[in-house]
Design a protein around this motif. Structure first.
Motif, short mmCIF file in Angstrom:
data_model
loop_
_atom_site.label_atom_id
_atom_site.label_comp_id
_atom_site.label_asym_id
_atom_site.label_seq_id
_atom_site.Cartn_x
_atom_site.Cartn_y
_atom_site.Cartn_z
N ASP A 42 -3.15 -3.21 9.17
CA ASP A 42 -2.21 -4.66 9.30
C ASP A 42 -3.00 -5.28 9.39
O ASP A 42 -4.41 -5.84 10.50
N THR A 43 -3.39 -6.78 8.51
CA THR A 43 -4.23 -7.83 8.80
C THR A 43 -3.17 -9.59 9.03
O THR A 43 -1.99 -9.55 8.98
N SER A 44 -3.69 -10.44 9.04
CA SER A 44 -3.39 -11.74 9.39
C SER A 44 -2.32 -11.96 7.58
O SER A 44 -0.89 -12.86 8.04
N HIS A 45 -2.88 -11.06 7.04
CA HIS A 45 -1.95 -12.44 5.22
C HIS A 45 -1.97 -11.24 4.56
O HIS A 45 -1.31 -10.77 3.62
N TYR A 46 -1.97 -10.17 5.23
CA TYR A 46 -2.17 -8.44 4.51
C TYR A 46 -1.49 -7.19 5.24
O TYR A 46 -1.94 -6.82 6.38
N ALA A 47 -0.43 -6.11 4.26
CA ALA A 47 0.33 -5.32 5.56
C ALA A 47 0.51 -3.94 4.55
O ALA A 47 1.07 -4.36 3.43
N ARG A 48 0.59 -2.53 4.87
CA ARG A 48 1.05 -1.82 3.75
C ARG A 48 1.25 -0.41 5.14
O ARG A 48 1.08 -0.60 6.04
N PHE A 49 2.17 -0.35 3.92
CA PHE A 49 3.47 0.48 4.28
C PHE A 49 3.35 1.94 3.83
O PHE A 49 3.25 1.66 2.68
N GLU A 50 3.42 2.93 5.10
CA GLU A 50 3.68 4.11 4.34
C GLU A 50 5.14 4.77 3.70
O GLU A 50 5.49 4.54 5.15
N CYS A 51 5.68 5.11 3.35
CA CYS A 51 6.95 5.44 3.18
C CYS A 51 7.15 6.89 3.90
O CYS A 51 6.29 7.80 4.14
N PRO A 52 8.27 7.37 5.15
CA PRO A 52 7.17 8.90 5.45
C PRO A 52 8.30 9.66 5.20
O PRO A 52 7.43 10.90 5.42
N MET A 53 8.65 9.65 3.44
CA MET A 53 8.52 11.02 3.31
C MET A 53 7.65 10.18 1.67
O MET A 53 7.51 9.59 1.11
N GLY A 54 7.28 11.58 0.90
CA GLY A 54 6.45 11.80 -0.14
C GLY A 54 5.66 10.96 0.11
O GLY A 54 5.24 10.86 1.03
N LYS A 55 4.72 10.27 -1.06
CA LYS A 55 3.49 8.97 -0.77
C LYS A 55 3.56 8.05 -1.56
O LYS A 55 2.36 7.18 -2.01
N SER A 56 4.22 7.72 -1.58
CA SER A 56 4.42 5.79 -1.99
C SER A 56 3.98 5.30 -0.56
O SER A 56 4.62 5.65 0.43
#
Length: 134
Positions: A42-56
């Motif tokens: 979580d940054t001001s210009h970029y965010a990454r999410f993990e999917c709740p199932m699997g490893k995506s």
């Protein structure tokens, strides 16, 4: 020029992630959290999410220029209708309610707050093994 494509091809067996351009990072981050995705960067210009199932995973990248779209992202869930009903109860609006498609997938269509189009779907075994698989 790639001289030994087979060697390089062995290194790419799984899709790592997709990055979506967004115009309002905070608003879009909250939207994907509402859908149940797990915020891991979580940054001001970029965010990454993990999917709740699997490893995506998938990312959001703050766009500095007007955005044009061409990608369509799919998120699969084995209990699609239960997930959609829970999202509807939270106020999520769909542009297409769940529909049984001719290619044996059940899909609903929606847009995130930056107008990225994506589908929530269930395909079961037909995702990798459709009747017309080559």
């Amino acid at each position: 020029m790639i001289k030994n494509f087979d060697l390089i091809q062995e290194d790419y067996k799984n899709l790592n992630q997709v990055a979506l351009p967004v115009s309002n990072m905070n608003k879009v981050v909250r939207f994907y959290q509402l859908l149940g995705f797990i915020l891991i960067v979580d940054t001001s210009h970029y965010a990454r999410f993990e999917c709740p199932m699997g490893k995506s995973s998938f990312s959001l990248s703050l766009a500095s220029e007007p955005m044009t779209y061409g990608a369509l992202i799919y998120f699969e869930h084995p209990e699609l209708d239960n997930w959609l009903n829970a999202l509807i109860a939270k106020g999520v609006e769909f542009s297409q309610m769940p529909t049984d498609e001719t290619y044996f997938w059940r899909e609903a269509v929606l847009f995130d707050p930056s107008s990225n189009k994506f589908k929530l779907y269930g395909a079961g075994d037909n995702r990798l093994n459709p009747p017309w698989r080559v």
